[in-house]
Design a protein around this motif. Structure first.
Motif, PDB file in Angstrom:
ATOM      1  N   ASP A  13     -12.174  -2.802   1.977  1.00 62.98           N
ATOM      2  CA  ASP A  13     -11.770  -3.192   0.634  1.00 62.98           C
ATOM      3  C   ASP A  13     -10.677  -2.246   0.121  1.00 62.98           C
ATOM      4  OD1 ASP A  13     -11.569  -4.090  -1.904  1.00 62.98           O
ATOM      5  OD2 ASP A  13     -13.667  -3.814  -2.450  1.00 62.98           O
ATOM      6  N   PRO A  14      -9.502  -2.774  -0.235  1.00 61.51           N
ATOM      7  CA  PRO A  14      -8.434  -1.909  -0.780  1.00 61.51           C
ATOM      8  C   PRO A  14      -8.885  -1.170  -2.024  1.00 61.51           C
ATOM      9  CG  PRO A  14      -7.564  -4.080  -0.212  1.00 61.51           C
ATOM     10  CD  PRO A  14      -9.050  -4.170  -0.089  1.00 61.51           C
ATOM     11  N   TYR A  15      -9.771  -1.797  -2.786  1.00 63.00           N
ATOM     12  CA  TYR A  15     -10.228  -1.132  -4.002  1.00 63.00           C
ATOM     13  C   TYR A  15     -11.086   0.083  -3.682  1.00 63.00           C
ATOM     14  CZ  TYR A  15     -11.752  -0.575  -8.809  1.00 63.00           C
ATOM     15  OH  TYR A  15     -11.995  -0.078 -10.058  1.00 63.00           O
ATOM     16  N   VAL A  16     -11.851   0.013  -2.599  1.00 67.35           N
ATOM     17  CA  VAL A  16     -12.619   1.177  -2.175  1.00 67.35           C
ATOM     18  C   VAL A  16     -11.661   2.302  -1.776  1.00 67.35           C
ATOM     19  CG1 VAL A  16     -14.210   2.066  -0.434  1.00 67.35           C
ATOM     20  CG2 VAL A  16     -14.649  -0.139  -1.494  1.00 67.35           C
ATOM     21  N   LEU A  17     -10.556   1.950  -1.126  1.00 71.73           N
ATOM     22  CA  LEU A  17      -9.549   2.962  -0.793  1.00 71.73           C
ATOM     23  C   LEU A  17      -8.975   3.592  -2.064  1.00 71.73           C
ATOM     24  CD1 LEU A  17      -7.608   1.176   2.102  1.00 71.73           C
ATOM     25  CD2 LEU A  17      -9.419   2.893   2.268  1.00 71.73           C
ATOM     26  N   ALA A  18      -8.760   2.763  -3.095  1.00 70.55           N
ATOM     27  CA  ALA A  18      -8.273   3.302  -4.363  1.00 70.55           C
ATOM     28  C   ALA A  18      -9.305   4.226  -4.999  1.00 70.55           C
ATOM     29  CB  ALA A  18      -7.931   2.152  -5.314  1.00 70.55           C
ATOM     30  N   LEU A  19     -10.577   3.855  -4.880  1.00 69.13           N
ATOM     31  CA  LEU A  19     -11.640   4.711  -5.402  1.00 69.13           C
ATOM     32  C   LEU A  19     -11.668   6.051  -4.669  1.00 69.13           C
ATOM     33  CD1 LEU A  19     -14.491   2.085  -5.821  1.00 69.13           C
ATOM     34  CD2 LEU A  19     -13.415   3.361  -7.666  1.00 69.13           C
ATOM     35  N   THR A  22      -8.932   8.166  -5.809  1.00 69.43           N
ATOM     36  CA  THR A  22      -9.231   8.733  -7.128  1.00 69.43           C
ATOM     37  C   THR A  22     -10.170   9.923  -7.003  1.00 69.43           C
ATOM     38  OG1 THR A  22      -8.978   6.539  -8.112  1.00 69.43           O
ATOM     39  CG2 THR A  22     -10.134   8.197  -9.415  1.00 69.43           C
ATOM     40  N   VAL A  23     -11.151   9.803  -6.105  1.00 71.45           N
ATOM     41  CA  VAL A  23     -12.056  10.921  -5.853  1.00 71.45           C
ATOM     42  C   VAL A  23     -11.270  12.122  -5.319  1.00 71.45           C
ATOM     43  CG1 VAL A  23     -13.974  11.725  -4.430  1.00 71.45           C
ATOM     44  CG2 VAL A  23     -14.073   9.471  -5.490  1.00 71.45           C
ATOM     45  N   GLY A  24     -10.333  11.861  -4.390  1.00 65.72           N
ATOM     46  CA  GLY A  24      -9.506  12.942  -3.867  1.00 65.72           C
ATOM     47  C   GLY A  24      -8.666  13.603  -4.940  1.00 65.72           C
ATOM     48  N   GLY A 207      -8.554  -0.683 -13.273  1.00 60.95           N
ATOM     49  CA  GLY A 207      -8.015   0.572 -13.772  1.00 60.95           C
ATOM     50  C   GLY A 207      -9.008   1.328 -14.632  1.00 60.95           C
ATOM     51  N   SER A 208      -9.800   0.593 -15.422  1.00 58.62           N
ATOM     52  CA  SER A 208     -10.815   1.240 -16.257  1.00 58.62           C
ATOM     53  C   SER A 208     -11.868   1.921 -15.399  1.00 58.62           C
ATOM     54  CB  SER A 208     -11.467   0.203 -17.179  1.00 58.62           C
ATOM     55  OG  SER A 208     -10.520  -0.352 -18.064  1.00 58.62           O
ATOM     56  N   ILE A 209     -12.282   1.260 -14.338  1.00 54.54           N
ATOM     57  CA  ILE A 209     -13.301   1.838 -13.468  1.00 54.54           C
ATOM     58  C   ILE A 209     -12.749   3.059 -12.735  1.00 54.54           C
ATOM     59  CG2 ILE A 209     -14.724   1.411 -11.422  1.00 54.54           C
ATOM     60  CD1 ILE A 209     -15.041  -1.463 -12.393  1.00 54.54           C
ATOM     61  N   LEU A 210     -11.487   3.002 -12.323  1.00 53.62           N
ATOM     62  CA  LEU A 210     -10.881   4.181 -11.697  1.00 53.62           C
ATOM     63  C   LEU A 210     -10.862   5.363 -12.666  1.00 53.62           C
ATOM     64  CD1 LEU A 210      -7.860   2.601  -9.769  1.00 53.62           C
ATOM     65  CD2 LEU A 210     -10.014   3.436  -8.812  1.00 53.62           C
ATOM     66  N   LEU A 211     -10.609   5.087 -13.943  1.00 53.36           N
ATOM     67  CA  LEU A 211     -10.635   6.146 -14.946  1.00 53.36           C
ATOM     68  C   LEU A 211     -12.040   6.719 -15.090  1.00 53.36           C
ATOM     69  CD1 LEU A 211      -9.318   7.799 -17.200  1.00 53.36           C
ATOM     70  CD2 LEU A 211      -9.681   5.854 -18.746  1.00 53.36           C
ATOM     71  N   VAL A 212     -13.046   5.851 -15.083  1.00 52.56           N
ATOM     72  CA  VAL A 212     -14.436   6.300 -15.158  1.00 52.56           C
ATOM     73  C   VAL A 212     -14.776   7.185 -13.960  1.00 52.56           C
ATOM     74  CG1 VAL A 212     -16.836   5.525 -15.056  1.00 52.56           C
ATOM     75  CG2 VAL A 212     -15.217   4.355 -16.559  1.00 52.56           C
TER      76      VAL A 212
END
Length: 350
Positions: A13-19, A22-24, A207-212
């Protein structure tokens, strides 16, 4: 017996990669001091916005129409909010020998969040299951999760959920339940706008979840929670989650058959009843766990990617099941028990 067909590529999932990115970022550049206060305030606003959008998008009329298939929806809800938590509680025996208490809290929280909507619908469609039932089941699970997930976390996690208390219940009501109800009340006014701008609002959601996630992992870095995690513990966690997913996939498939559901309904039950929502779980964890949210959401993030990969293979296998005499699909490897028809040789030379 036919071998199951694997997809051309497993869905990372590309979104998991984005998550993960974000963690990094939070690990390298965590928000501290005044920046942490700004990130925390923005995260709180993002959570409220997310649940307002959830409420505004959920069609009350469609949900009420779906009640006609109440046995299927009750089955999915029982899997999501009864069987999953029971398995999570059973995993308590792994503490402290195999899992630390914070990782176990995250694993148990994973078992309490509602089911997914989008991926359950997508996999049910690929497998030729009951798509309308999957839509309603996912919607009911999301609606129930707004109330049941915090209550179950308070009852089962206790002090593990960021010091769960009456103040925490008030915080949950203000940040989660109130925006959700407001979205339901204003759906008639904003529903058309949300439908017309669905692609753009999808970026707002993500984007909101990435901010969270950034705010939660920044708080975790500041509190030093990641010093308590080792690679062997993470390996054990992944193995436990693989077993958890396998058990739920088996129970939802064969249990639904024992309850008398047809093939299409069984597919909807399997994909809606065995999944957990990353989109709903991440903002809830930020409210429930506070500074401990970074470890609490790690099991959910790992489970999310695992369920996508496994269910992609399973959905394609279900789609390839041979047809039964009544036009439905039989599980792969089974042959319809019908009398063979005489075969006549095809005319030659025509």
């Amino acid at each position: 017996m036919r071998r199951p067909r694997l997809p051309a590529r497993l869905p990372l999932d590309p979104y998991v990669l984005a998550l993960l990115a974000t963690v990094g970022l939070a690990a390298l550049l965590p928000a501290r001091g005044a920046a942490a206060a700004v990130a925390d305030g923005a995260s709180t606003a993002a959570v409220a916005l997310l649940f307002f959008l959830y409420g505004a998008r959920l069609s009350t009329r469609e949900a009420l129409d779906g009640l006609r298939h109440w046995r299927l929806h009750l089955t999915v809800l029982a899997c999501t909010f009864l069987l999953f938590p029971a398995l999570g509680l059973a995993a308590r025996v792994l503490v402290p020998t195999l899992l630390t208490q914070p990782l176990y809290n995250g694993l148990l929280f994973l078992c309490l969040v509602p089911s997914t909507v989008q991926s359950s619908i997508a996999f049910t469609s690929i497998a030729r299951g009951n798509v309308p039932a999957a839509i309603c089941a996912g919607s009911f699970s999301s609606l129930a999760g707004v109330v049941l997930t915090p209550l179950l976390a308070g009852a089962l996690l206790g002090g593990g959920a960021g010091g769960f208390s009456p103040d925490s219940l008030l915080k949950i009501a203000v940040q989660l339940l109130l925006p959700f109800l407001l979205g339901q009340l204003l759906r008639g006014r904003v529903g058309g706008f949300l439908t017309r701008h669905k692609p753009v609002l999808g970026y707002v959601d993500r984007g909101s979840i990435l901010l969270v996630v950034y705010a939660a992992f920044s708080a975790g870095m500041a509190a030093g929670v990641w010093h308590r995690v080792s690679l062997p513990r993470l390996g054990v966690l992944m193995a436990v989650e693989a077993v958890l997913l396998a058990v739920m996939l088996l129970v939802t498939w064969y249990g639904a058959a024992r309850l008398g559901f047809g093939r299409e309904d069984r597919i909807a039950i399997q994909f809606a009843g065995s999944k957990k929502s990353l989109a709903a779980g991440l903002p809830m964890a930020s409210v429930l766990f506070g500074a401990q949210a970074s470890l609490a959401v790690l099991p959910l993030m790992l489970f999310h990617q695992t369920q996508l990969m496994v269910c992609a293979v399973l959905a394609r296998r279900r789609a390839g099941d041979p047809p039964a005499p009544d036009g439905t699909q039989l599980p792969a490897g089974r042959v319809a028990e019908v009398s063979p028809r005489p075969q006549h040789p095809a005319p030659q030379g025509r």
